[in-house]
Each structure stands twice: as C-alpha cells, then as structure tokens.
Design an enzyme around this catalytic site. Sequence first.
Site, PDB file in Angstrom:
ATOM      1  N   TRP A 144       0.846  -1.205   0.000  1.00  0.00           N
ATOM      2  CA  TRP A 144       0.000   0.000   0.000  1.00  0.00           C
ATOM      3  C   TRP A 144       0.871   1.240   0.000  1.00  0.00           C
ATOM      4  O   TRP A 144       0.608   2.200  -0.745  1.00  0.00           O
ATOM      5  CB  TRP A 144      -0.967  -0.012   1.185  1.00  0.00           C
ATOM      6  CG  TRP A 144      -1.920  -1.163   1.151  1.00  0.00           C
ATOM      7  CD1 TRP A 144      -2.039  -2.157   2.087  1.00  0.00           C
ATOM      8  CD2 TRP A 144      -2.884  -1.476   0.127  1.00  0.00           C
ATOM      9  NE1 TRP A 144      -3.013  -3.046   1.708  1.00  0.00           N
ATOM     10  CE2 TRP A 144      -3.553  -2.658   0.518  1.00  0.00           C
ATOM     11  CE3 TRP A 144      -3.246  -0.860  -1.065  1.00  0.00           C
ATOM     12  CZ2 TRP A 144      -4.560  -3.243  -0.252  1.00  0.00           C
ATOM     13  CZ3 TRP A 144      -4.246  -1.442  -1.842  1.00  0.00           C
ATOM     14  CH2 TRP A 144      -4.885  -2.609  -1.428  1.00  0.00           C
ATOM     15  N   ASP A 146      -1.706   6.652   5.956  1.00  0.00           N
ATOM     16  CA  ASP A 146      -2.762   5.699   5.614  1.00  0.00           C
ATOM     17  C   ASP A 146      -3.012   4.873   6.878  1.00  0.00           C
ATOM     18  O   ASP A 146      -2.139   4.138   7.328  1.00  0.00           O
ATOM     19  CB  ASP A 146      -2.261   4.821   4.461  1.00  0.00           C
ATOM     20  CG  ASP A 146      -3.270   3.759   4.024  1.00  0.00           C
ATOM     21  OD1 ASP A 146      -4.287   3.564   4.728  1.00  0.00           O
ATOM     22  OD2 ASP A 146      -3.021   3.120   2.982  1.00  0.00           O
ATOM     23  N   LYS A 160     -12.195  -1.983   7.146  1.00  0.00           N
ATOM     24  CA  LYS A 160     -11.442  -2.807   8.091  1.00  0.00           C
ATOM     25  C   LYS A 160     -11.986  -2.645   9.511  1.00  0.00           C
ATOM     26  O   LYS A 160     -12.243  -3.620  10.187  1.00  0.00           O
ATOM     27  CB  LYS A 160      -9.957  -2.431   8.073  1.00  0.00           C
ATOM     28  CG  LYS A 160      -9.099  -3.029   6.959  1.00  0.00           C
ATOM     29  CD  LYS A 160      -9.373  -2.545   5.586  1.00  0.00           C
ATOM     30  CE  LYS A 160      -8.657  -3.254   4.483  1.00  0.00           C
ATOM     31  NZ  LYS A 160      -7.599  -2.509   3.811  1.00  0.00           N
TER      32      LYS A 160
HETATM   33  C1  LIG Z   1      -7.149  -2.147   2.506  1.00  0.00           C
HETATM   34  C2  LIG Z   1      -6.104  -1.102   2.444  1.00  0.00           C
HETATM   35  C3  LIG Z   1      -5.998  -0.207   1.369  1.00  0.00           C
HETATM   36  C4  LIG Z   1      -6.923  -0.274   0.169  1.00  0.00           C
HETATM   37  O1  LIG Z   1      -8.124   0.248   0.513  1.00  0.00           O
HETATM   38  P1  LIG Z   1      -9.307   0.443  -0.581  1.00  0.00           P
HETATM   39  O2  LIG Z   1     -10.339   1.082   0.265  1.00  0.00           O
HETATM   40  O3  LIG Z   1      -9.654  -0.920  -1.081  1.00  0.00           O
HETATM   41  O4  LIG Z   1      -8.788   1.319  -1.657  1.00  0.00           O
HETATM   42  C5  LIG Z   1      -5.027   0.760   1.410  1.00  0.00           C
HETATM   43  N1  LIG Z   1      -4.184   0.854   2.446  1.00  0.00           N
HETATM   44  C6  LIG Z   1      -4.238   0.001   3.492  1.00  0.00           C
HETATM   45  C7  LIG Z   1      -3.283   0.158   4.617  1.00  0.00           C
HETATM   46  C8  LIG Z   1      -5.197  -0.998   3.516  1.00  0.00           C
HETATM   47  O5  LIG Z   1      -5.247  -1.846   4.563  1.00  0.00           O
END
Ligand SMILES: *Cc1c(COP(=O)(O)O)cnc(C)c1O
Length: 361
Positions: free
Chosen positions: A102, A172, A196
């Site tokens: 990511w 993020d 999540k």
């Molecule tokens: C799941 C995740 C993403 C992707 O998220 P989307 O909402 O599917 O774009 C990005 N960064 C992290 C840390 C994630 O766990």
Amino acid sequence: MKRVYNFSAGPSMMPEPVLKRAAAEMLDYQGSGQSVMEMSHRSKIFEGIISSAESLLREVMNIPDNYKVLFLQGGASSQFAMVPLNLMTKNKKADFVLTGQWATKAYKEAARYGTANVVASSKDKTFSYIPDLDPQTFSKYADYFHICLNNTIYGTKFHTLPETGDVPLVADVSSCILSEPIDVSKFGLLYAGAQKNMAPAGLTVVIIREDLIGHAMEVTPTMFNYQTHADNNSMFNTPPCYSIYMCMLVLDWLKNTIGGLEEMKKINEKKAGILYNFLDNSKLFKGTVVPKDRSLMNIPFVTGSEELDAKFVKEAEEHGFVNIKGHRSVGGMRASIYNAMPVEGVEKLVDFMAAFEKKNG
Ligand SMILES: *Cc1c(COP(=O)(O)O)cnc(C)c1O
C-alpha cells in the site's frame, strides 16, 4: 444460525450488536417509516445521521477543532492520488517510506504528480520490519511525508512516528484506525478505507488539518479537491449514506459499549498477546515479523511448509475460522483481528492451532 470467525483483512467482521441494531432498524429507522438505504441524503433525518457520525468520530478519536472530517468514496486507493493533487503543490515534492504494497502504491501514484522521494524501504526482507529513519535523510521543504501506519499485508506497525518537523505527516490508517488512541495533532492528514475497522466498504474517511485545504493543483477534478467536500459538509454529491450510518453505529458501540479507544486498545492487546504468545512458544508455527514492529491488527504466520500451511487453512475453514490464508506475497496464514473480532475468537483459534500442531508437528 451459525456465524463464523472471519479473519479476513477486509472487508471484515462487524460487531454483532451493531449488526443486530442495523437489522432491527432496517425497515423503519426511528419512526421515519423508511430504511436508511432509502432516504434522501438531503433529509433532516439523514443530516442527523451524518452529523452524529462526525461528532462521535471527533469525540472517540479526540480530533482537534482545526481538523475537518470528510466522508468520501473511492477507497484508500483514491487517496493515493487525492493527497498529492491537493498537497504536493508548493515545492512539488514529498517523502515516502516503503513498508509494503500500500505504501508503495501511494508512492507510485504521487510520483505522477511531482517528485516522490523514497526515504527508506524494508523491501529487502519482504517488508517484515519497519526501517529505522534518520531525519537527516528527509527532503528539506517536502510538501508532505507519507507513511502507512499499519501494514495490513505484512503485519507491521510504526510504533514511533517519524520526526518531520514542519513537514505535514500524512498516514494511511486504513487497518488501524479506531484500534487504539492516536494523537491526531501529530498529523497533517489521516485517511482510511472504512471496511477494516469502521463500517462496510464504500466509505473513506479523511481527517485533514484545515490549513492544508485550498491549495489543490489547477487540474484537480472537482470531486478530488478536499475543498469541495469541506465546503459542503461531505454532501457535494450523494455520500455513501448506508456506510455512514453503519459507521455511526460502530462509533456508538465503541463509545458506549466498549468505553472508548483506551479500552479498545486493552482488548486488542489482549487478543494479539494471546496469538503472539502462542506463536513464540510453538514449535510448528512462527510469526513472520520482527517482534518490535508487530501489528495489533494483522498477524501473519507460517509453518515453514507450504503443504502444511494449505492443510491448516483448509481445516481451519472447516472449523469455522475463515479467510485465514496469508497474502500471496507472504504465503502461509494471516489472522486479521480487528476490533470486532471477539477475544473468544482468538482463544478458539489458538486452541485449534495447538491441536493441529499436536497432530502434525
Ligand atoms: C485495505 C487497504 C488499502 C486499500 O483500501 P481500498 O479502500 O480498497 O482502496 C489501502 N491501504 C491500506 C493500509 C489498507 O489496509
């Protein structure tokens, strides 16, 4: 009715009381005679939902007043572009720490809009650790400094934040938001896909310091400009209404049933402790992450044999422990134990692992 323990990295389990409340309110939300799914987003009743979701989030996360909360769509993945479009506009450069897929995607996307500088990476060891950071190596006058706070695929977490001085720290937090208290004032911007730890998929939450709004590149699409959403209370267009409602229910549960993020942290530490303790004492299973950088939320582990890993995943599923297969880049298994996973789910998993070890070790 039989419910499984779902160890998926996302979308993931929701707290059972939240699902029950949503079910009870499905056909008639608080005497309105309609489901939240059916409501106009411009109605008074939905305005009540979105504003209480925001005020609960502010309260639970202790978000300072000089930050805006935005309820957006497009996933964390859209933020990989939205952040540089809005922030990479003064000196047109930003720093990145590559701690997984990511973080790398955020870096690659930003590199399309300006100078993206890699400060450190842990790719050499399959992202199984958080690299040491030396502020001497950070860019002077970067527009922002980006990290992925919890690395969902690899199971690592930054336990100390980089010292970026006046450079806004952007994180993020998709897979760790609401898992423990976080000092929002240390960041310029936080973003998270909700699926999540917050709500069903479809909602993306951005928490942004106000002074970072209003500097987007000229070419920025209207929908990708933070200003658009800040000026319209996240209602420039139709927001993901039902996910926002579910987010409100999750926050209400966090505040009133769990007792806030300090309490949530204790429960999460207990759950992760049970699994790490088992892994550290097992002769068959072992964790893949350097102990000091371990995540509370995502715990990858392996047996060392691909065959045994596959056998474990299959038998686990038969026993009601689903989605425990590891990401293809790490192999083995991964238990994602977000807020909604009960302690009992982890205890039962560990019992099952012990029995598996006895038979196969
Ligand atoms: C799941 C995740 C993403 C992707 O998220 P989307 O909402 O599917 O774009 C990005 N960064 C992290 C840390 C994630 O766990």
